[in-house]
Design a protein around this motif. Structure first.
Motif, PDB file in Angstrom:
ATOM      1  N   GLU A 190       0.724  -1.230   0.059  1.00 49.20           N
ATOM      2  CA  GLU A 190      -0.034  -0.061   0.069  1.00 49.20           C
ATOM      3  C   GLU A 190       0.929   1.098   0.006  1.00 49.20           C
ATOM      4  O   GLU A 190       0.685   2.322  -0.931  1.00 49.20           O
ATOM      5  CB  GLU A 190      -0.822   0.068   1.307  1.00 49.20           C
ATOM      6  CG  GLU A 190      -2.172  -0.908   1.021  1.00 49.20           C
ATOM      7  CD  GLU A 190      -3.056  -0.740  -0.093  1.00 49.20           C
ATOM      8  OE1 GLU A 190      -3.308   0.600   0.039  1.00 49.20           O
ATOM      9  OE2 GLU A 190      -3.530  -1.625  -0.483  1.00 49.20           O
ATOM     10  N   LEU A 199       1.162  -6.301   4.134  1.00 52.35           N
ATOM     11  CA  LEU A 199       1.101  -4.749   4.641  1.00 52.35           C
ATOM     12  C   LEU A 199       1.758  -4.490   5.935  1.00 52.35           C
ATOM     13  O   LEU A 199       1.920  -5.187   6.619  1.00 52.35           O
ATOM     14  CB  LEU A 199      -0.429  -4.635   5.077  1.00 52.35           C
ATOM     15  CG  LEU A 199      -1.525  -4.674   3.798  1.00 52.35           C
ATOM     16  CD1 LEU A 199      -3.134  -4.506   4.260  1.00 52.35           C
ATOM     17  CD2 LEU A 199      -1.415  -3.864   2.646  1.00 52.35           C
ATOM     18  N   CYS A 223      -0.984   0.215   7.751  1.00 54.89           N
ATOM     19  CA  CYS A 223      -1.915   0.021   6.864  1.00 54.89           C
ATOM     20  C   CYS A 223      -2.933  -1.281   7.100  1.00 54.89           C
ATOM     21  O   CYS A 223      -3.909  -1.268   6.801  1.00 54.89           O
ATOM     22  CB  CYS A 223      -1.281  -0.301   5.192  1.00 54.89           C
ATOM     23  SG  CYS A 223      -0.153   1.216   4.899  1.00 54.89           S
TER      24      CYS A 223
END
Length: 88
Positions: free
Chosen positions: A41, A59, A63
């Motif tokens: 991300e 992640l 995130c």
């Protein structure tokens, strides 16, 4: 012959089915495969300890927390309306 009453253990069977379904859904969401070294991300580096603790992690912590909060808004169960919650 139908009597209109639930059989013995029917409520517990419903509770067990709800729990089993919840566990299955949680397991299906678990990451798998090799962990990423950088968050998909935001691009932040994912620490080695997190990569080892969560196989298949994609992640960073920040995130992941944001995604978890977003998913929690769309929980699939209305506990107030379910029969097992009315037993309390």
């Amino acid at each position: 012959m139908a009597t209109g009453w639930a059989g013995d253990g029917a409520v517990q069977d419903q509770i067990d089915a709800t729990v089993k379904d919840g566990i299955s859904r949680a397991k299906a969401r678990l990451p798998s495969g090799p962990s990423l070294t950088h968050c998909e991300e935001c691009g932040a580096t994912i620490p080695e300890a997190r990569q080892q603790a969560v196989p298949g992690v994609r992640l960073c912590v920040v995130c992941q927390e944001a995604e978890d909060k977003e998913e929690a808004q769309f929980a699939g169960y209305n506990r107030r309306g379910s029969k097992d919650s009315q037993l309390r």
